[in-house]
Write a protein that holds these residues in place. Sequence first.
Motif, PDB file in Angstrom:
ATOM      1  N   LEU A 134       0.825  -1.202   0.000  1.00 34.46           N
ATOM      2  CA  LEU A 134       0.000   0.000   0.000  1.00 34.46           C
ATOM      3  C   LEU A 134       0.861   1.254   0.000  1.00 34.46           C
ATOM      4  CD1 LEU A 134      -2.775  -1.069   2.557  1.00 34.46           C
ATOM      5  CD2 LEU A 134      -3.009  -0.803   0.076  1.00 34.46           C
ATOM      6  N   SER A 135       1.978   1.197   0.744  1.00 36.77           N
ATOM      7  CA  SER A 135       2.872   2.357   0.791  1.00 36.77           C
ATOM      8  C   SER A 135       3.510   2.626  -0.567  1.00 36.77           C
ATOM      9  CB  SER A 135       3.948   2.111   1.853  1.00 36.77           C
ATOM     10  OG  SER A 135       4.863   3.180   1.879  1.00 36.77           O
ATOM     11  N   ALA A 136       3.897   1.543  -1.268  1.00 36.05           N
ATOM     12  CA  ALA A 136       4.511   1.695  -2.596  1.00 36.05           C
ATOM     13  C   ALA A 136       3.514   2.290  -3.592  1.00 36.05           C
ATOM     14  CB  ALA A 136       5.014   0.339  -3.089  1.00 36.05           C
ATOM     15  N   GLN A 137       2.254   1.819  -3.527  1.00 30.14           N
ATOM     16  CA  GLN A 137       1.224   2.354  -4.417  1.00 30.14           C
ATOM     17  C   GLN A 137       0.977   3.831  -4.146  1.00 30.14           C
ATOM     18  OE1 GLN A 137      -2.187  -0.150  -3.885  1.00 30.14           O
ATOM     19  NE2 GLN A 137      -1.348  -1.860  -5.100  1.00 30.14           N
ATOM     20  N   ALA A 138       0.997   4.197  -2.864  1.00 22.29           N
ATOM     21  CA  ALA A 138       0.761   5.593  -2.495  1.00 22.29           C
ATOM     22  C   ALA A 138       1.894   6.480  -3.008  1.00 22.29           C
ATOM     23  CB  ALA A 138       0.631   5.719  -0.974  1.00 22.29           C
ATOM     24  N   GLU A 139       3.142   5.981  -2.864  1.00 18.48           N
ATOM     25  CA  GLU A 139       4.285   6.760  -3.356  1.00 18.48           C
ATOM     26  C   GLU A 139       4.226   6.919  -4.876  1.00 18.48           C
ATOM     27  OE1 GLU A 139       7.799   4.867  -2.026  1.00 18.48           O
ATOM     28  OE2 GLU A 139       7.525   5.394   0.089  1.00 18.48           O
ATOM     29  N   GLU A 140       3.853   5.860  -5.590  1.00 16.92           N
ATOM     30  CA  GLU A 140       3.768   5.925  -7.053  1.00 16.92           C
ATOM     31  C   GLU A 140       2.700   6.925  -7.498  1.00 16.92           C
ATOM     32  OE1 GLU A 140       2.987   2.933 -10.867  1.00 16.92           O
ATOM     33  OE2 GLU A 140       2.990   2.154  -8.805  1.00 16.92           O
ATOM     34  N   THR A 141       1.566   6.909  -6.788  1.00 19.69           N
ATOM     35  CA  THR A 141       0.492   7.859  -7.098  1.00 19.69           C
ATOM     36  C   THR A 141       0.941   9.290  -6.837  1.00 19.69           C
ATOM     37  OG1 THR A 141      -1.186   6.205  -6.534  1.00 19.69           O
ATOM     38  CG2 THR A 141      -1.884   8.524  -6.588  1.00 19.69           C
ATOM     39  N   ALA A 142       1.673   9.477  -5.764  1.00 23.83           N
ATOM     40  CA  ALA A 142       2.161  10.818  -5.428  1.00 23.83           C
ATOM     41  C   ALA A 142       3.155  11.312  -6.475  1.00 23.83           C
ATOM     42  CB  ALA A 142       2.806  10.795  -4.033  1.00 23.83           C
TER      43      ALA A 142
END
Length: 216
Positions: free
Chosen positions: A20-28
């Motif tokens: 979830l953290s990786a997905q959030a960073e990619e979206t950011a």
Amino acid sequence: MCGCADRETELLLEEEQEELSAQAEETADKEQEKDLASPEEAVTEKPSSVPAQPPEEIYVDVCGAVVQPGVYAMKSDSRVFQAIEAAGGFLPDAAGTSINQACALSDGQQIYVPTKEEAEKGMAGQPSGGAADPGTGGAVTEAAGTGETQDSGTVNLNTADSAALQTLPGIGEAKAQAILAYREEKGGFSGTEELMNVPGIKESTFSKIKDKIAVE
């Protein structure tokens, strides 16, 4: 057993959190890149270079004291001196300084080059480029009473001298002398079409000057 199950649950939770953290960073990162992009850069394309259009072709009538009088096709950005060069240049008795050779050409323009004798008599063409007045068809209009030209600008075949005849397109010194010889031999012209009976004057030449001559 319970200890192993708890440890496995913790590992699953850690993996899920990391994902979830990786997905959030990619979206950011994507949002940041979108904000940094210039709208103008996104939609503006480099305009295609348009090639320069070549000059259009125009037609000018060069007559008078030149080697080969006639109608010549020239580029629209040409000058008077280039039209004279196309006509073979000046004759030895041409008054080249009496016309503006640097003047720009225009479609349908007539350039009359006077002889030195004509220039002395004030028979040169208009100062602007040596172009004859379109209203007179290029004929040089002299003072009333000379009988060489009419008020309308036409040349009287029965009274015009060699100089006046040479103001007509395509009529050089040789053809002017032939006209005078024919007129003397026949006692004058009975009509303008009789001009085609003069040696050296064909229908093509007559068609260019038929509206510029008269018989009286």
